[in-house]
Design a protein around this motif. Sequence first.
Motif, PDB file in Angstrom:
ATOM      1  N   ALA B  13      36.002  53.874 -33.530  1.00  0.00           N
ATOM      2  CA  ALA B  13      37.200  53.026 -33.566  1.00  0.00           C
ATOM      3  C   ALA B  13      37.132  51.935 -32.500  1.00  0.00           C
ATOM      4  O   ALA B  13      37.526  50.793 -32.735  1.00  0.00           O
ATOM      5  N   SER B  14      36.603  52.276 -31.336  1.00  0.00           N
ATOM      6  CA  SER B  14      36.576  51.301 -30.239  1.00  0.00           C
ATOM      7  C   SER B  14      35.659  50.120 -30.544  1.00  0.00           C
ATOM      8  O   SER B  14      35.808  49.049 -29.972  1.00  0.00           O
ATOM      9  N   LYS B  17      37.709  47.293 -32.864  1.00  0.00           N
ATOM     10  CA  LYS B  17      38.656  46.405 -32.195  1.00  0.00           C
ATOM     11  C   LYS B  17      37.946  45.162 -31.654  1.00  0.00           C
ATOM     12  O   LYS B  17      36.935  45.274 -30.962  1.00  0.00           O
ATOM     13  N   ASP B  34      43.625  45.789 -34.020  1.00  0.00           N
ATOM     14  CA  ASP B  34      43.722  47.240 -33.856  1.00  0.00           C
ATOM     15  C   ASP B  34      43.663  47.899 -35.233  1.00  0.00           C
ATOM     16  O   ASP B  34      43.634  47.204 -36.250  1.00  0.00           O
ATOM     17  N   ILE B  35      43.632  49.208 -35.232  1.00  0.00           N
ATOM     18  CA  ILE B  35      43.626  49.963 -36.482  1.00  0.00           C
ATOM     19  C   ILE B  35      44.825  50.889 -36.463  1.00  0.00           C
ATOM     20  O   ILE B  35      45.119  51.492 -35.433  1.00  0.00           O
ATOM     21  N   VAL B  36      45.514  50.991 -37.580  1.00  0.00           N
ATOM     22  CA  VAL B  36      46.638  51.914 -37.686  1.00  0.00           C
ATOM     23  C   VAL B  36      46.175  53.140 -38.469  1.00  0.00           C
ATOM     24  O   VAL B  36      45.722  53.034 -39.603  1.00  0.00           O
ATOM     25  N   LEU B  95      52.868  44.093 -33.496  1.00  0.00           N
ATOM     26  CA  LEU B  95      51.976  45.242 -33.454  1.00  0.00           C
ATOM     27  C   LEU B  95      52.767  46.538 -33.275  1.00  0.00           C
ATOM     28  O   LEU B  95      52.475  47.558 -33.899  1.00  0.00           O
TER      29      LEU B  95
END
Lengths: 122, 122
Positions: B13-14, B17, B34-36, B95
């Motif tokens: 995930a990092s 971004k 970002d990711i939700v 966000l």
Amino acid sequence: MTTPSGHTSAILASRVKGTNVYNPTGDKIGHVEDIVLDKESNRIMFAALGFGGFLGMGEKFHPVPWSMLSYSKDKGGYVVQASTDVLKSAPTSDLSDLTKNDGKLGDLRETSYAYYKVGRDW
Amino acid sequence: MTTPSGHTSAILASRVKGTNVYNPTGDKIGHVEDIVLDKESNRIMFAALGFGGFLGMGEKFHPVPWSMLSYSKDKGGYVVQASTDVLKSAPTSDLSDLTKNDGKLGDLRETSYAYYKVGRDW
């Protein structure tokens, strides 16, 4: 979508990184180092947990099926449904191996989900 | 799990971004802010895309169904399967609203997936 307790279940990935992790008896055991996503199935695959290590150098990470973590508002962190002993004996990996395409990922995924006896629906 | 092209579909995930986002004709249109994630269903819900804005102040983000992004090794970024016009007219949000539990998230999710005509399997 809300959880049974009424909290939203949506989270920003960037907020998860660094969050503390606790065992079911409430002891802090480590933190979420990163999350492994599966682009193909749109699933959250693993939380990569760190349990310490000297300044992170040479630290191995514990890929834990994401569904084993539940957020505790009281703790301000995630509670992982496994004892510290189980976690310490669990499969570990370098962070980079968690996304490598050399068979390690497949092996690791099978091994880790089998170790924790967590089913996958994909 | 590997993609049809043989690349691994697992990502940290990092790493996502900040990754650049391109339209289908190859123009850079923004980045992944970002990711939700949806904790309950273990699904990746949205990529929150940023298309600019003055130093990020007051910037609105575009929640785009994650399945609309495909990684391009050549570009070193994600290609989103929508025209720039479609993206610019799409639902936007602060966000923080992307994870709020006040009905906005549910509305936003329905609105966004409907706008892009993307099906959900959960």
